[in-house]
Write an enzyme that holds these catalytic residues in place. Structure first.
Site, PDB file in Angstrom:
ATOM      1  N   THR A  87       0.872  -1.174   0.000  1.00  8.03           N
ATOM      2  CA  THR A  87       0.000   0.000   0.000  1.00  8.03           C
ATOM      3  C   THR A  87       0.906   1.220   0.000  1.00  8.03           C
ATOM      4  OG1 THR A  87      -1.643  -1.169   1.304  1.00  8.03           O
ATOM      5  CG2 THR A  87      -1.851   1.227   1.205  1.00  8.03           C
ATOM      6  N   LYS A 162      -7.757   1.341  -3.137  1.00 12.49           N
ATOM      7  CA  LYS A 162      -7.367   0.900  -1.795  1.00 12.49           C
ATOM      8  C   LYS A 162      -7.535   2.027  -0.769  1.00 12.49           C
ATOM      9  CE  LYS A 162      -5.047  -1.205   1.532  1.00 12.49           C
ATOM     10  NZ  LYS A 162      -5.559  -2.354   2.259  1.00 12.49           N
ATOM     11  N   LYS A 237      -1.550   5.153   8.642  1.00 13.33           N
ATOM     12  CA  LYS A 237      -0.776   5.206   7.386  1.00 13.33           C
ATOM     13  C   LYS A 237      -1.727   5.384   6.198  1.00 13.33           C
ATOM     14  CE  LYS A 237       1.632   2.340   4.071  1.00 13.33           C
ATOM     15  NZ  LYS A 237       2.087   1.028   3.641  1.00 13.33           N
TER      16      LYS A 237
HETATM   17  P1  NAD Z   1       5.918  -5.773   7.354  1.00 16.93           P
HETATM   18  O1  NAD Z   1       6.621  -4.628   7.973  1.00 16.93           O
HETATM   19  O2  NAD Z   1       5.605  -6.981   8.182  1.00 16.93           O
HETATM   20  O3  NAD Z   1       6.744  -6.290   6.065  1.00 16.93           O
HETATM   21  C1  NAD Z   1       7.509  -5.465   5.237  1.00 16.93           C
HETATM   22  C2  NAD Z   1       8.812  -6.207   4.949  1.00 16.93           C
HETATM   23  O4  NAD Z   1       9.581  -5.440   4.014  1.00 16.93           O
HETATM   24  C3  NAD Z   1       9.680  -6.415   6.189  1.00 16.93           C
HETATM   25  O5  NAD Z   1       9.940  -7.785   6.366  1.00 16.93           O
HETATM   26  C4  NAD Z   1      10.955  -5.614   5.882  1.00 16.93           C
HETATM   27  O6  NAD Z   1      12.124  -6.202   6.427  1.00 16.93           O
HETATM   28  C5  NAD Z   1      10.955  -5.631   4.372  1.00 16.93           C
HETATM   29  N1  NAD Z   1      11.764  -4.576   3.774  1.00 16.93           N
HETATM   30  C6  NAD Z   1      11.849  -3.278   4.141  1.00 16.93           C
HETATM   31  N2  NAD Z   1      12.708  -2.612   3.322  1.00 16.93           N
HETATM   32  C7  NAD Z   1      13.154  -3.528   2.415  1.00 16.93           C
HETATM   33  C8  NAD Z   1      14.068  -3.459   1.325  1.00 16.93           C
HETATM   34  N3  NAD Z   1      14.656  -2.316   0.982  1.00 16.93           N
HETATM   35  N4  NAD Z   1      14.292  -4.584   0.626  1.00 16.93           N
HETATM   36  C9  NAD Z   1      13.677  -5.765   0.956  1.00 16.93           C
HETATM   37  N5  NAD Z   1      12.815  -5.890   1.999  1.00 16.93           N
HETATM   38  C10 NAD Z   1      12.564  -4.778   2.709  1.00 16.93           C
HETATM   39  O7  NAD Z   1       4.583  -5.179   6.707  1.00 16.93           O
HETATM   40  P2  NAD Z   1       3.300  -5.987   6.202  1.00 16.93           P
HETATM   41  O8  NAD Z   1       2.277  -6.021   7.280  1.00 16.93           O
HETATM   42  O9  NAD Z   1       3.744  -7.251   5.547  1.00 16.93           O
HETATM   43  O10 NAD Z   1       2.747  -4.962   5.100  1.00 16.93           O
HETATM   44  C11 NAD Z   1       3.352  -4.857   3.818  1.00 16.93           C
HETATM   45  C12 NAD Z   1       2.512  -3.914   2.976  1.00 16.93           C
HETATM   46  O11 NAD Z   1       1.174  -4.413   2.889  1.00 16.93           O
HETATM   47  C13 NAD Z   1       2.394  -2.502   3.537  1.00 16.93           C
HETATM   48  O12 NAD Z   1       2.452  -1.593   2.478  1.00 16.93           O
HETATM   49  C14 NAD Z   1       1.033  -2.505   4.223  1.00 16.93           C
HETATM   50  O13 NAD Z   1       0.451  -1.215   4.283  1.00 16.93           O
HETATM   51  C15 NAD Z   1       0.261  -3.413   3.316  1.00 16.93           C
HETATM   52  N6  NAD Z   1      -0.888  -4.091   3.934  1.00 16.93           N
HETATM   53  C16 NAD Z   1      -0.760  -4.636   5.178  1.00 16.93           C
HETATM   54  C17 NAD Z   1      -1.860  -5.267   5.748  1.00 16.93           C
HETATM   55  C18 NAD Z   1      -1.767  -5.903   7.111  1.00 16.93           C
HETATM   56  O14 NAD Z   1      -2.818  -6.250   7.683  1.00 16.93           O
HETATM   57  N7  NAD Z   1      -0.579  -6.103   7.671  1.00 16.93           N
HETATM   58  C19 NAD Z   1      -3.078  -5.333   5.059  1.00 16.93           C
HETATM   59  C20 NAD Z   1      -3.159  -4.784   3.779  1.00 16.93           C
HETATM   60  C21 NAD Z   1      -2.050  -4.159   3.236  1.00 16.93           C
END
Ligand code: NAD
Length: 289
Positions: A87, A162, A237
């Site tokens: 997102t 979204k 966010k």
């Molecule tokens: P998260 O923080 O658990 O995962 C993000 C991952 O990206 C982490 O493991 C981090 O180490 C990795 N990362 C960061 N910088 C990086 C880089 N330069 N190279 C490689 N890896 C890197 O977050 P999440 O909950 O998995 O969410 C991910 C996305 O999905 C976000 O944009 C969030 O808004 C969206 N989202 C989350 C949810 C939810 O319920 N958690 C629901 C819908 C959408």
């Protein structure tokens, strides 16, 4: 299919695992998180992207997406598709897609709804922006990770859908919580409140599926001491993104603005960080006018 998967956190790990379980050849990279079962570890984002037909990113925000895109786009093979499921702000989604196309690649923005449970169970909803040919290439993969996919329009349209959806969610959750708090003060039983509203014109996903009152309605984070679920800071966010988009598109979103202000206060000043976004209910009940 040969797939690169970058960002294997709470959402990315189970999504990548589902692709691997379905028989795809998945190579992953994350700066911190461990590899899920079935996913081959690469030692850089470029290495994960090299040779892949589709590269999926699932990253925290638009700034990180832009920097990852800078490094993987030159490494991707001709005609491959970059599919960003994070997102992010609409401008970053459009900029990354443009950069990919200029390098002879396809690109879609494909953010998700459905949370960690949806990612684990392969029941996410994908909202996709990009052209028809690129959409057609990624669609079979999205069908493994999710149960519903909507092609919303050109690049950025997925992110637009979204943030509009989540603006509605933030606003209705607040309205539902303040109505419960009012009902309490009026001496109305919470179960009766749920029975009426969930089958009346005040019904919504926030009330019917994710009821913020413990012990009422289906099981939700309220029944687990408001452990997320969907954390208040993630809602903040998304409301940041919708207000940012409203500003750049010159749209009047006063309810989104107020929801943003309330969630910001909740997260930054009222111990809301780390709690589910439905914990607005105890926040309202602890306050008078
Ligand atoms: P998260 O923080 O658990 O995962 C993000 C991952 O990206 C982490 O493991 C981090 O180490 C990795 N990362 C960061 N910088 C990086 C880089 N330069 N190279 C490689 N890896 C890197 O977050 P999440 O909950 O998995 O969410 C991910 C996305 O999905 C976000 O944009 C969030 O808004 C969206 N989202 C989350 C949810 C939810 O319920 N958690 C629901 C819908 C959408």
């Amino acid at each position: 299919m040969k797939i690169g998967f970058i960002g294997l956190g709470n959402m990315g790990a189970p999504m990548a695992a589902n692709l691997a379980n379905a028989g795809h050849d998945v190579t992953g990279f994350d700066t911190a998180a461990p590899m899920p079962q079935g996913v081959t570890a690469a030692d850089s984002a470029e290495a994960a992207a090299k040779g892949a037909e589709v590269v999926i990113t699932m990253l925290p925000n638009g700034q990180i997406l832009r920097s990852v895109a800078d490094s993987i786009i030159p490494a991707m093979q001709d005609g491959a598709v970059l599919c960003d499921c994070s997102t992010v702000d609409v401008d970053s989604a459009k900029a990354v897609a443009q950069q990919a196309r200029a390098a002879g690649l396809g690109a879609v923005d494909a953010p998700v709804s459905g949370g960690i449970g949806g990612a684990q169970n392969g029941t996410l909803t994908f909202m996709v922006g990009g052209d028809e040919a690129d959409f057609a290439k990624v669609q079979p993969l999205l069908a493994i990770m999710g149960q519903k996919t909507v092609h919303c329009g050109e690049s950025g349209a997925g992110q637009s859908a979204k943030i509009c959806n989540n603006m509605i969610l933030g606003v209705t959750m607040i309205a539902t919580c303040e109505a419960f708090a009012l009902a309490d003060k009026l001496g109305l039983d919470r179960q009766k409140m749920f029975d009426v509203v969930s089958t009346s014109s005040g019904s919504s996903w926030s009330m019917n599926t994710y009821c913020p009152a413990p012990g009422v309605g289906p099981t939700s984070p309220a029944d687990n001491d408001y452990k997320p679920g969907f954390a208040a800071e993630l809602m903040l966010k998304d409301l940041n993104l919708s207000q940012q988009a409203a500003e750049s598109a010159d749209a009047d979103t006063p309810m989104g603005q107020l929801a943003h202000t309330l969630y910001r206060r909740f997260v930054e000043e009222e111990d809301g960080k780390g709690r589910d976004f439905s914990a607005m209910l105890p926040r309202f009940t602890s306050k008078g006018r």
